[in-house]
Design a protein around this motif. Structure first.
Motif, mmCIF file in Angstrom:
data_model
loop_
_atom_site.group_PDB
_atom_site.id
_atom_site.type_symbol
_atom_site.label_atom_id
_atom_site.label_comp_id
_atom_site.label_asym_id
_atom_site.label_seq_id
_atom_site.Cartn_x
_atom_site.Cartn_y
_atom_site.Cartn_z
ATOM 1 N N GLY A 1 3.159 -71.432 12.294
ATOM 2 C CA GLY A 1 3.227 -73.111 12.032
ATOM 3 C C GLY A 1 3.545 -73.464 13.566
ATOM 4 N N ASN A 2 4.128 -72.642 14.409
ATOM 5 C CA ASN A 2 4.735 -72.880 15.261
ATOM 6 C C ASN A 2 4.165 -72.348 16.944
ATOM 7 O OD1 ASN A 2 5.428 -70.250 15.329
ATOM 8 N ND2 ASN A 2 7.731 -70.599 15.891
ATOM 9 N N TYR A 3 2.729 -72.170 17.180
ATOM 10 C CA TYR A 3 1.584 -71.846 17.878
ATOM 11 C C TYR A 3 0.455 -72.521 17.207
ATOM 12 C CZ TYR A 3 4.230 -67.332 18.609
ATOM 13 O OH TYR A 3 5.494 -66.726 18.017
ATOM 14 N N GLY A 4 0.985 -74.095 17.767
ATOM 15 C CA GLY A 4 -0.782 -75.181 18.415
ATOM 16 C C GLY A 4 -0.743 -75.769 16.530
ATOM 17 N N VAL A 5 -0.950 -74.836 15.793
ATOM 18 C CA VAL A 5 -1.726 -75.813 14.184
ATOM 19 C C VAL A 5 -0.996 -75.047 13.145
ATOM 20 C CG1 VAL A 5 -3.318 -76.081 12.703
ATOM 21 C CG2 VAL A 5 -3.606 -75.505 15.391
ATOM 22 N N SER A 6 -0.205 -75.764 12.207
ATOM 23 C CA SER A 6 0.904 -75.656 10.820
ATOM 24 C C SER A 6 -0.241 -76.573 10.311
ATOM 25 C CB SER A 6 1.766 -76.124 11.481
ATOM 26 O OG SER A 6 1.512 -77.555 11.425
ATOM 27 N N LEU A 7 0.852 -75.905 8.679
ATOM 28 C CA LEU A 7 -0.246 -76.909 7.552
ATOM 29 C C LEU A 7 -0.246 -78.508 7.696
ATOM 30 C CD1 LEU A 7 0.652 -74.339 4.776
ATOM 31 C CD2 LEU A 7 -1.087 -74.083 6.327
ATOM 32 N N ILE B 1 -8.628 -70.062 18.107
ATOM 33 C CA ILE B 1 -8.023 -68.166 19.419
ATOM 34 C C ILE B 1 -8.864 -67.721 20.014
ATOM 35 C CG2 ILE B 1 -6.646 -66.485 18.334
ATOM 36 C CD1 ILE B 1 -5.678 -67.942 15.738
ATOM 37 N N VAL B 2 -9.545 -67.608 19.333
ATOM 38 C CA VAL B 2 -10.512 -66.185 20.230
ATOM 39 C C VAL B 2 -11.438 -67.074 21.427
ATOM 40 C CG1 VAL B 2 -12.755 -64.415 19.169
ATOM 41 C CG2 VAL B 2 -11.442 -64.838 18.229
ATOM 42 N N SER B 3 -12.107 -67.997 21.490
ATOM 43 C CA SER B 3 -12.430 -69.203 22.381
ATOM 44 C C SER B 3 -11.738 -69.039 23.601
ATOM 45 C CB SER B 3 -13.010 -69.871 22.446
ATOM 46 O OG SER B 3 -14.239 -69.719 21.025
ATOM 47 N N GLY B 4 -10.440 -68.831 22.784
ATOM 48 C CA GLY B 4 -9.586 -69.556 24.281
ATOM 49 C C GLY B 4 -8.433 -68.307 24.524
ATOM 50 N N SER B 5 -8.716 -67.014 24.241
ATOM 51 C CA SER B 5 -8.288 -65.895 24.267
ATOM 52 C C SER B 5 -8.282 -65.201 26.038
ATOM 53 C CB SER B 5 -8.439 -65.263 23.545
ATOM 54 O OG SER B 5 -9.955 -64.535 23.977
ATOM 55 N N PRO B 6 -7.266 -64.966 26.422
ATOM 56 C CA PRO B 6 -7.379 -64.197 27.471
ATOM 57 C C PRO B 6 -8.342 -62.921 27.515
ATOM 58 C CG PRO B 6 -5.217 -63.614 26.355
ATOM 59 C CD PRO B 6 -6.000 -64.459 25.031
ATOM 60 N N LYS B 7 -9.611 -62.617 28.294
ATOM 61 C CA LYS B 7 -10.935 -62.092 28.792
ATOM 62 C C LYS B 7 -10.479 -61.191 29.259
ATOM 63 C CE LYS B 7 -12.528 -65.479 26.336
ATOM 64 N NZ LYS B 7 -11.859 -66.350 25.925
ATOM 65 N N ARG C 1 -6.125 -78.013 20.100
ATOM 66 C CA ARG C 1 -5.220 -76.631 19.832
ATOM 67 C C ARG C 1 -4.382 -75.630 20.465
ATOM 68 N NH1 ARG C 1 -2.782 -81.799 15.324
ATOM 69 N NH2 ARG C 1 -2.354 -82.673 16.536
ATOM 70 N N PHE C 2 -5.105 -74.936 19.610
ATOM 71 C CA PHE C 2 -5.341 -73.014 19.060
ATOM 72 C C PHE C 2 -5.611 -72.465 20.104
ATOM 73 C CE2 PHE C 2 -5.228 -71.910 14.508
ATOM 74 C CZ PHE C 2 -3.593 -71.935 14.460
ATOM 75 N N SER C 3 -7.107 -73.454 21.047
ATOM 76 C CA SER C 3 -7.646 -73.399 22.670
ATOM 77 C C SER C 3 -6.394 -72.810 23.583
ATOM 78 C CB SER C 3 -8.451 -73.784 23.018
ATOM 79 O OG SER C 3 -9.170 -72.719 24.254
ATOM 80 N N GLU D 1 -13.323 -84.702 12.944
ATOM 81 C CA GLU D 1 -12.151 -84.886 13.904
ATOM 82 C C GLU D 1 -11.208 -83.626 13.942
ATOM 83 O OE1 GLU D 1 -14.996 -87.642 14.100
ATOM 84 O OE2 GLU D 1 -13.528 -87.050 12.093
ATOM 85 N N VAL D 2 -10.401 -84.031 13.001
ATOM 86 C CA VAL D 2 -9.029 -82.564 12.363
ATOM 87 C C VAL D 2 -10.035 -81.289 12.988
ATOM 88 C CG1 VAL D 2 -8.081 -81.636 10.729
ATOM 89 C CG2 VAL D 2 -8.106 -83.762 10.884
ATOM 90 N N GLU D 3 -11.012 -80.299 12.863
ATOM 91 C CA GLU D 3 -11.298 -79.366 12.911
ATOM 92 C C GLU D 3 -11.454 -79.410 14.503
ATOM 93 O OE1 GLU D 3 -14.932 -76.489 12.322
ATOM 94 O OE2 GLU D 3 -14.919 -77.878 11.149
ATOM 95 N N LYS D 4 -11.873 -80.103 15.557
ATOM 96 C CA LYS D 4 -11.676 -79.796 15.942
ATOM 97 C C LYS D 4 -10.793 -80.554 17.015
ATOM 98 C CE LYS D 4 -14.163 -80.077 20.294
ATOM 99 N NZ LYS D 4 -15.138 -79.077 20.806
ATOM 100 N N LYS D 5 -9.874 -81.433 16.960
ATOM 101 C CA LYS D 5 -8.143 -81.653 17.819
ATOM 102 C C LYS D 5 -7.795 -79.843 17.121
ATOM 103 C CE LYS D 5 -6.154 -84.882 17.288
ATOM 104 N NZ LYS D 5 -6.069 -86.523 16.822
ATOM 105 N N ASN D 6 -7.903 -78.702 16.186
ATOM 106 C CA ASN D 6 -7.574 -77.960 15.411
ATOM 107 C C ASN D 6 -7.600 -76.426 16.628
ATOM 108 O OD1 ASN D 6 -4.953 -79.016 13.804
ATOM 109 N ND2 ASN D 6 -6.063 -78.835 11.845
ATOM 110 N N GLU D 7 -8.732 -77.161 17.471
ATOM 111 C CA GLU D 7 -9.375 -76.268 17.534
ATOM 112 C C GLU D 7 -9.142 -75.730 19.399
ATOM 113 O OE1 GLU D 7 -13.438 -75.973 18.527
ATOM 114 O OE2 GLU D 7 -14.410 -75.969 16.386
#
Length: 339
Positions: free
Chosen positions: A292-298, A246-252, A318-320, A310-316
């Protein structure tokens, strides 16, 4: 009024009641405190002010949740022994901003509670840490843990406990339930934690728990994760996906975040922790995954605290990819709150 019109309005009432009933119940534990209190961290404050921005974001999203409690200064900083009542600070700092914004939020969006109150943690002054050799058979000395237990007791639905810092209070509650054979209560609890594990950031694949939020009270962290692996509790570990998604992929840029400052909550969000040309509100991952509707859900996070790298990287990732959408939604709400 004819029967067709009556049926139409009854249908609307049913839909609205269903939406309200489906709001996830939320309890938040945060180490957040007044960021004017000097401290020794990298921001020269007692506690990292990222939770201030995360909380402002939560309040902008508050119509999506049924907020049951927010416990502040659940932390182990010795400076807090005499730092003043932090619930009073939060109720003033956030409470005034929320009350100024909620009228327009309800006019333009709707569904926001009239007010949201904060509670000071029972461990704020003692800086007590969870002790793995203690049987917590009573919650007499742990007021904010007892308050959560009471909420779970009377609820017919799951209460989502969002963990933004220390895990001592959640661990005491789980220990209490086990000692008193209240497994019925454990079934109604769902823990969602940010960055108490990461194979990719701070931690390693060999020791993913070697991260700030777990090192804070390692015994509590290990206890909860052990119970999750046994299947006694549900514990969704987000890893560092808030920070590195979320933070790394945010608008700057200042221009983008200055748009938030026309509303009271938006101003707090934008100024709580503005670093590296963006807002750091990484703990917000806990409520975005719940929505749950912004890229990553439970569904994308295992419920036993043990995500693979691998899961953590994929979820990073998605959030980005969804970070712009997340920030634009917060901005939409901030604009809706403008006086």
């Amino acid at each position: 009024m004819n029967n067709t019109i009556k049926a139409f309005f009854l249908g609307l009432l049913f839909i609205n009641a269903s939406v309200v009933a489906q709001k996830p119940k939320v309890w938040i534990y945060t180490d957040m405190s007044d960021n004017t209190i000097p401290g020794k961290n990298h921001m020269k404050t007692v506690n990292d002010p990222d939770d201030i921005s995360a909380m402002a974001g939560y309040l902008l999203m508050a119509n999506m949740f049924d907020t049951k409690g927010i416990v502040v200064t659940s932390t182990h900083r010795s400076e807090h022994k005499n730092s003043g009542n932090q619930a009073d600070w939060a109720n003033d700092f956030f409470g005034k901003a929320y009350k100024k914004d909620v009228l327009n939020l309800n006019i333009n969006i709707g569904g926001y509670p009239k007010n949201i109150e904060f509670i000071q943690s029972c461990i704020k002054e003692s800086a007590e840490k969870y002790n793995s050799n203690t049987a917590y058979k009573s919650l007499e000395n742990y007021k904010t843990v007892a308050l959560l237990k009471d909420e779970v007791e009377k609820s017919n639905e799951i209460i989502n406990v969002l963990c933004w810092g220390s895990l001592t209070e959640p661990a005491i509650l789980v220990n209490y339930c086990i000692e008193n054979k209240r497994f019925d209560l454990l079934k109604k609890l769902r823990f969602i934690a940010h960055w108490t594990n990461s194979s990719l950031h701070q931690g390693t694949p060999e020791d993913p728990a070697k991260v700030a939020n777990c090192n804070e009270d390692r015994a509590a962290c290990e206890f909860l994760k052990a119970q999750a692996l046994k299947g006694d509790i549900t514990y969704f570990e987000c890893g560092a996906i808030g920070q590195h998604g979320i933070v790394s992929g945010s608008p700057k840029g200042v221009d983008y975040y200055n748009q938030f400052k026309k509303s009271n909550l938006g101003k707090i969000f934008a100024e709580g922790k503005f670093v590296q040309d963006a807002v750091d509100h990484s703990d917000a991952a806990t409520y975005w995954v719940l929505l749950g509707n912004y890229g990553v859900s439970l569904k994308e996070i295992v419920s036993n605290s043990n995500n693979s790298p691998e899961v953590e990287k994929k979820n990073e990732e998605r959030f980005s990819q969804f970070s712009k959408k997340i920030h634009d939604e917060l901005l939409r709400r901030s604009k809706a709150a403008e006086n």
